[in-house]
Design a protein around this motif. Structure first.
Motif, PDB file in Angstrom:
ATOM      1  N   MET A 241       0.833  -1.170   0.000  1.00  0.00           N
ATOM      2  CA  MET A 241       0.000   0.000   0.000  1.00  0.00           C
ATOM      3  C   MET A 241       0.884   1.242   0.000  1.00  0.00           C
ATOM      4  N   ARG A 242       0.579   2.181  -0.889  1.00  0.00           N
ATOM      5  CA  ARG A 242       1.338   3.414  -0.996  1.00  0.00           C
ATOM      6  C   ARG A 242       0.483   4.597  -0.570  1.00  0.00           C
ATOM      7  N   ILE A 243       1.117   5.589  -0.009  1.00  0.00           N
ATOM      8  CA  ILE A 243       0.430   6.825   0.377  1.00  0.00           C
ATOM      9  C   ILE A 243       0.496   7.781  -0.814  1.00  0.00           C
ATOM     10  N   GLU A 244      -0.632   8.296  -1.216  1.00  0.00           N
ATOM     11  CA  GLU A 244      -0.669   9.276  -2.295  1.00  0.00           C
ATOM     12  C   GLU A 244      -0.126  10.605  -1.772  1.00  0.00           C
ATOM     13  N   PRO A 245       0.855  11.190  -2.441  1.00  0.00           N
ATOM     14  CA  PRO A 245       1.380  12.476  -1.975  1.00  0.00           C
ATOM     15  C   PRO A 245       0.354  13.592  -2.154  1.00  0.00           C
ATOM     16  N   LEU A 246       0.401  14.558  -1.264  1.00  0.00           N
ATOM     17  CA  LEU A 246      -0.480  15.718  -1.364  1.00  0.00           C
ATOM     18  C   LEU A 246      -0.009  16.624  -2.505  1.00  0.00           C
ATOM     19  N   GLU A 247      -0.941  17.323  -3.110  1.00  0.00           N
ATOM     20  CA  GLU A 247      -0.583  18.339  -4.092  1.00  0.00           C
ATOM     21  C   GLU A 247      -0.119  19.583  -3.335  1.00  0.00           C
ATOM     22  N   GLU A 248       0.593  20.451  -4.033  1.00  0.00           N
ATOM     23  CA  GLU A 248       1.144  21.626  -3.358  1.00  0.00           C
ATOM     24  C   GLU A 248       0.067  22.527  -2.768  1.00  0.00           C
ATOM     25  N   ASN A 249      -1.101  22.590  -3.402  1.00  0.00           N
ATOM     26  CA  ASN A 249      -2.159  23.453  -2.866  1.00  0.00           C
ATOM     27  C   ASN A 249      -2.859  22.823  -1.664  1.00  0.00           C
ATOM     28  N   GLN A 250      -2.578  21.555  -1.359  1.00  0.00           N
ATOM     29  CA  GLN A 250      -3.168  20.866  -0.209  1.00  0.00           C
ATOM     30  C   GLN A 250      -2.269  20.890   1.019  1.00  0.00           C
ATOM     31  N   ILE A 251      -1.029  21.295   0.841  1.00  0.00           N
ATOM     32  CA  ILE A 251      -0.059  21.287   1.937  1.00  0.00           C
ATOM     33  C   ILE A 251      -0.382  22.405   2.922  1.00  0.00           C
ATOM     34  N   SER A 252      -0.267  22.108   4.197  1.00  0.00           N
ATOM     35  CA  SER A 252      -0.595  23.047   5.277  1.00  0.00           C
ATOM     36  C   SER A 252       0.220  24.332   5.178  1.00  0.00           C
ATOM     37  N   TRP A 253      -0.369  25.428   5.659  1.00  0.00           N
ATOM     38  CA  TRP A 253       0.306  26.720   5.670  1.00  0.00           C
ATOM     39  C   TRP A 253       1.586  26.675   6.493  1.00  0.00           C
TER      40      TRP A 253
ATOM     41  N   LYS B 299       4.503  25.758   4.200  1.00  0.00           N
ATOM     42  CA  LYS B 299       4.749  26.558   2.993  1.00  0.00           C
ATOM     43  C   LYS B 299       6.179  27.115   2.936  1.00  0.00           C
ATOM     44  N   PRO B 300       6.728  27.658   4.048  1.00  0.00           N
ATOM     45  CA  PRO B 300       8.116  28.130   3.971  1.00  0.00           C
ATOM     46  C   PRO B 300       9.106  26.997   3.644  1.00  0.00           C
ATOM     47  N   LEU B 301       8.833  25.813   4.160  1.00  0.00           N
ATOM     48  CA  LEU B 301       9.721  24.678   3.880  1.00  0.00           C
ATOM     49  C   LEU B 301       9.625  24.256   2.420  1.00  0.00           C
ATOM     50  N   THR B 302       8.405  24.288   1.853  1.00  0.00           N
ATOM     51  CA  THR B 302       8.271  23.938   0.432  1.00  0.00           C
ATOM     52  C   THR B 302       8.958  24.980  -0.437  1.00  0.00           C
ATOM     53  N   TRP B 303       8.875  26.245  -0.043  1.00  0.00           N
ATOM     54  CA  TRP B 303       9.549  27.304  -0.796  1.00  0.00           C
ATOM     55  C   TRP B 303      11.062  27.095  -0.792  1.00  0.00           C
ATOM     56  N   MET B 304      11.614  26.770   0.389  1.00  0.00           N
ATOM     57  CA  MET B 304      13.062  26.545   0.479  1.00  0.00           C
ATOM     58  C   MET B 304      13.473  25.316  -0.323  1.00  0.00           C
ATOM     59  N   MET B 305      12.646  24.274  -0.315  1.00  0.00           N
ATOM     60  CA  MET B 305      12.979  23.070  -1.069  1.00  0.00           C
ATOM     61  C   MET B 305      12.959  23.357  -2.570  1.00  0.00           C
ATOM     62  N   LYS B 306      11.982  24.128  -3.028  1.00  0.00           N
ATOM     63  CA  LYS B 306      11.932  24.499  -4.441  1.00  0.00           C
ATOM     64  C   LYS B 306      13.172  25.289  -4.837  1.00  0.00           C
TER      65      LYS B 306
ATOM     66  N   LEU C 120       9.846  17.484  -3.331  1.00  0.00           N
ATOM     67  CA  LEU C 120      10.048  16.044  -3.493  1.00  0.00           C
ATOM     68  C   LEU C 120       8.866  15.252  -2.948  1.00  0.00           C
ATOM     69  N   ASN C 121       8.595  14.099  -3.554  1.00  0.00           N
ATOM     70  CA  ASN C 121       7.442  13.279  -3.182  1.00  0.00           C
ATOM     71  C   ASN C 121       7.449  12.812  -1.727  1.00  0.00           C
ATOM     72  N   PRO C 122       8.583  12.400  -1.151  1.00  0.00           N
ATOM     73  CA  PRO C 122       8.542  12.006   0.259  1.00  0.00           C
ATOM     74  C   PRO C 122       8.041  13.133   1.157  1.00  0.00           C
ATOM     75  N   TYR C 123       8.439  14.346   0.837  1.00  0.00           N
ATOM     76  CA  TYR C 123       7.980  15.493   1.624  1.00  0.00           C
ATOM     77  C   TYR C 123       6.475  15.671   1.484  1.00  0.00           C
ATOM     78  N   LYS C 124       5.954  15.457   0.269  1.00  0.00           N
ATOM     79  CA  LYS C 124       4.509  15.583   0.048  1.00  0.00           C
ATOM     80  C   LYS C 124       3.741  14.514   0.830  1.00  0.00           C
ATOM     81  N   ALA C 125       4.337  13.352   1.020  1.00  0.00           N
ATOM     82  CA  ALA C 125       3.688  12.304   1.818  1.00  0.00           C
ATOM     83  C   ALA C 125       3.778  12.640   3.304  1.00  0.00           C
TER      84      ALA C 125
END
Length: 79
Positions: free
Chosen positions: A1-13, A16-23, A30-35
């Protein structure tokens, strides 16, 4: 069983700063972060822990890079 990663617009506020730094650093979120984003509190604390290890002066930076490279080789990472 795999966990579907969240889309960027579903990620908690909170993450958001962590996703910005990762980008900025990697070029994308990255997908692990989205999971992990299903649990924002744990993800935030894990990121803080990882950052404290990376900024630590106890271990030489060259050794940290070699360990990361070797770990990536062992798991077959494409980076």
């Amino acid at each position: 069983m795999r966990i579907e990663p969240l889309e960027e617009n579903q990620i908690s506020w909170m993450l958001k700063p962590l996703t910005w730094m990762m980008k900025r650093k990697v070029g994308k979120v990255l997908n692990p972060y989205k999971a992990w984003a299903y649990r924002p509190g744990i993800t935030f604390l894990m990121s803080m822990y990882q950052q404290s290890i990376e900024s630590s002066k106890v271990t030489p930076p060259a050794l940290k890079r070699m360990v990361c490279l070797r770990a990536a080789q062992m798991i077959g990472c494409v980076f």
